[in-house]
Scaffold this active site. Structure first.
Site, PDB file in Angstrom:
ATOM      1  CD  GLU A 117      49.211  10.996 -32.307  1.00 18.47           C
ATOM      2  OE1 GLU A 117      48.228  11.146 -31.570  1.00 18.47           O
ATOM      3  OE2 GLU A 117      49.930   9.980 -32.253  1.00 18.47           O
ATOM      4  CG  ASN A 153      48.834   4.134 -31.329  1.00 12.41           C
ATOM      5  OD1 ASN A 153      48.062   3.851 -32.241  1.00 12.41           O
ATOM      6  ND2 ASN A 153      50.140   4.189 -31.507  1.00 12.41           N
ATOM      7  CG  HIS A 197      53.184   8.524 -33.583  1.00 13.37           C
ATOM      8  ND1 HIS A 197      51.887   8.295 -33.181  1.00 13.37           N
ATOM      9  CD2 HIS A 197      53.621   7.357 -34.104  1.00 13.37           C
ATOM     10  CE1 HIS A 197      51.566   7.042 -33.452  1.00 13.37           C
ATOM     11  NE2 HIS A 197      52.604   6.459 -34.011  1.00 13.37           N
ATOM     12  CB  SER A 200      53.492   4.331 -31.670  1.00 12.85           C
ATOM     13  OG  SER A 200      53.907   3.095 -31.133  1.00 12.85           O
TER      14      SER A 200
END
Length: 710
Positions: A453, A491, A441, A420
């Site tokens: 992702e 993130n 991800h 991540s």
């Protein structure tokens, strides 16, 4: 039999089985989804008038040459297309035809497509066919009589459910809507022609939906009041659902013609709303996410027939379920048999829970479990086409895994990481085939969340990128392609969200106030609740890995770190920022946390004060937007709408705001830029550290442009 073709609607004369009657068949043929574009609307009117004028025609049929009846309106026309003749005009011609008009639904009918069928005098389809009015998902309501005709045929309660939720319903559950429901599509046309013969034999009655009277006893005032109450939480923040209810109310309270006028007024209210603009932006954004420049039509795609997954924990198990659900065999790898058995048992439990809720049959549970096998030896992965590691988030651990995979996996196998935050270029350097390395991800819970992702490295081949994007569709994920940086897009942007929430608590804000403002803004939960649910120790681990980048700010999430030091890691410990009672997820404010904040603030020389709702929104949401601007400048995301898709599907950003970048475009980039400058100048060192506007934000704000203009 004679046939006339136009580009979008065909015209064919067909005899009924007894050859006593002639049917004029109007075939919609506007690929790919029979959208009711101008050419279709014009064709329908022309051919209807021709059929009405032809004395040899006894019945008119409207159907489709595509695999579906119609997907509804052509959404692209909403922004300036030629709407004349509009759909209500077409439906008026259908409903007022002196000859019976039969809709033969050979496939799904959605939105305007179902409204076409509702305006016909009779409807024929097959039992499993799905129909619906999904306009609410675009921030609008059915605007061609759907809110007035559906209650007359399906009943008010059923119509409310369909129109307000937008969910499709099987034809067999709508006996009031369909006159003939056959078992399978293969017998549909012959059954429809036999029905046409019956209609003629019984006097060619024209049965207008508008003439159907609603039994008002089935729709008392309490029905609508109860419906609104039940919808309150589910529809919070959305504009269209309440207008949908008002439109259905109008079908009960007003004559048909006046009800249509009221529907039109409510439709325009919706169309002018910022929520509709946001939802329609997101509709196109989701589709645009799959259009990338990293490959073309000629780029080959690798077959993904078997998948390996390293790690049978919560994330690995969730990822495995996606492939099993799509019928793809999975080999799960764990170093210890105990961990492997535990992971497979948890997957079985998840499937059995779904079966208890009626979402799967017992046979489907066994079929999916049969696709899942396990091993404790890397050699078991020698023939997989794709392997995804879902192990501990530490670079040295992941590199060891990739070295092992490089040694055992066959040439052409795709090696993927579910990291991540970590640098996938660096992970790929552990192999002799970096062109086959990519990031996949998944978001937790991986078997539920729609977002994927897809992270390309500097060396990932176009073939691997294309394969990953296609594979995502097969496992029912929405893929967004991004580049490598810390945290990728999602993130990386969320970092400022948690940072500012923690800083404002230091400055005197309370967790419950900050959480409430963000919840009211539209997110599923505020930053402190989210941190407690995920585990405050997870955030602390990520911060520790980035300590060299944040050490210049002594206040950076210092309260969160101190809570973790005290063992207050969140819900799983019964205490985090909030307290939790055993078996209850409801956060309970804890005055001792505010005392800690007061003490730490005094030690660091941070003055405490009252913080307004507006400041909370600006300081939590605007830095995310600013980071999004930097991401666009750096080319980590190809377009601002990709960021919006990531945030709606991955982080629960309200779709009625369209995503953070659409929200910024809606309120004006100058508003965001000015606020960033204000906090940069007012918050001392903290402001200088974290509120410097991105050059792209500054440039677009000065030019009066939007992110969508890029």
């Amino acid at each position: 039999m004679s046939q006339v073709e136009t580009q979008a609607v065909g015209y064919e004369l067909i005899e009924t089985p007894s050859a006593n009657n002639k049917v004029a068949a109007l075939w919609m043929q506007n690929p790919p989804v029979n959208a009711l574009s101008k050419s279709v609307r014009v064709g329908l009117i022309e051919h209807l008038n021709a059929a009405i004028a032809d004395e040899s025609v006894d019945v008119i049929v409207i159907s489709s040459k595509q695999n579906l009846f119609s997907g509804g309106a052509d959404i692209s026309e909403f922004s300036g297309g030629d709407l004349e003749p509009n759909l209500p005009v077409v439906l008026d011609v259908i409903e007022n035809s002196p000859k019976p008009v039969v809709a033969v639904l050979n496939g799904p009918a959605f939105g305007g497509g179902l409204e076409v069928a509702l305006s016909c005098h009779y409807r024929v389809t097959f039992a499993s066919n799905k129909v619906g009015l999904p306009e609410v998902n675009l921030g609008i309501l059915p605007g061609a009589g759907g809110t007035q005709r559906l209650p007359r045929l399906a009943g008010v309660q059923q119509a409310l459910d369909m129109i307000v939720s937008g969910r499709p319903v099987a034809a067999k559950k709508l006996p009031g809507v369909f006159d003939v429901v056959v078992d399978s599509p293969e017998t549909l046309l012959s059954s429809a022609l036999a029905f046409c013969e019956k209609v003629v034999a019984e006097g060619s009655k024209v049965r207008k939906t508008c003439d159907v009277q609603i039994d008002v006893s089935t729709a008392p005032k309490e029905l609508f009041a109860q419906y609104r109450k039940g919808l309150a939480t589910q529809a919070r923040g959305f504009f269209a659902p309440e207008r949908c209810i008002q439109a259905v109310e109008a079908s009960v309270e007003l004559p048909f013609a006046e009800g249509l006028v009221r529907e039109g007024e409510l439709f325009m209210e919706c169309m002018r709303s910022k929520e509709a603009r946001a939802q329609q932006h997101f509709f196109f954004a989701e589709r645009a996410a799959s259009h990338v420049k990293d490959f073309d039509k000629e780029t080959p795609v690798r077959d993904i027939k078997t998948v390996g997954i390293i790690g049978a924990g919560t994330m690995g198990g969730g990822i495995a379920m996606n492939f099993a659900n799509a019928g793809i065999p999975v080999i799960m790898l764990e170093l210890k048999q105990e961990a492997l058995d535990k992971g497979l048992a948890l997957i079985r439990k998840n499937y059995e829970n779904s079966a208890k809720k009626g979402k799967l049959t017992a046979e489907q549970v066994e079929d999916r479990m049969a696709l899942l096998t396990g091993s404790t030896e890397y050699a078991a992965l020698s023939d997989v086409d794709l392997v995804i590691e879902a192990v501990f988030e530490k670079m040295s651990v992941k590199q060891e895994v990739f070295k092992a995979l490089d040694a055992v996996c066959k040439p052409g196998a795709i090696l993927a990481s579910n990291t991540s935050t970590l640098d996938i270029d660096e992970i790929g350097e552990a192999t002799k085939r970096p062109e086959d390395v990519i990031g996949l991800h998944f978001f937790s819970p991986a078997n539920v969340m729609k977002l994927l992702e897809v992270v390309k490295t500097s060396k990932t081949s176009p073939e691997v990128i294309k394969t990953a994007m296609k594979m995502a569709k097969k496992i029912n994920k929405v893929a967004v392609l991004v580049g490598v940086c810390f945290g990728f897009v999602g993130n990386r942007m969320i970092e400022g969200y948690g940072r500012e929430a923690n800083r404002m608590m230091l400055e005197g804000g309370t967790p419950e106030h900050i959480d409430k403002v963000i919840y009211d803004f539209g997110l599923p939960m505020g930053p402190f609740t989210m941190g407690d649910m995920a585990g405050q120790d997870i955030g602390a681990f990520v911060r520790e890995s980035r300590r060299e980048f944040i050490k210049h700010d002594p206040t950076y999430c210092i309260l969160a770190d101190k809570l973790v030091e005290q063992g207050r890691v969140g819900l799983k410990a019964g205490k985090g920022v909030y307290l939790y009672e055993a078996g209850n997820r409801k956060p309970i404010p804890d005055p001792s946390v505010l005392e800690l904040a007061k003490q730490v603030a005094a030690d660091l020389g941070v003055a405490q004060r009252d913080i307004s709702d507006q400041e909370i929104i600006e300081r939590i949401i605007f830095p995310m937007i600013n980071e999004g601007a930097l991401i666009l400048e750096e080319g980590i995301a190809a377009k601002s709408s990709d960021i919006d898709v990531i945030y709606v599907y991955g982080y629960g950003f309200p779709v009625y705001r369209g995503g953070p970048m659409q929200y910024a475009d809606e309120i004006g980039l100058k508003t965001v830029y000015d606020a960033m400058c204000k906090y940069r100048d007012e918050l001392g060192e903290h402001g200088k550290n974290w509120f410097e506007p991105a050059p792209l934000l500054k440039k677009l704000a000065e030019q009066g442009k939007r992110f969508a203009d890029l």
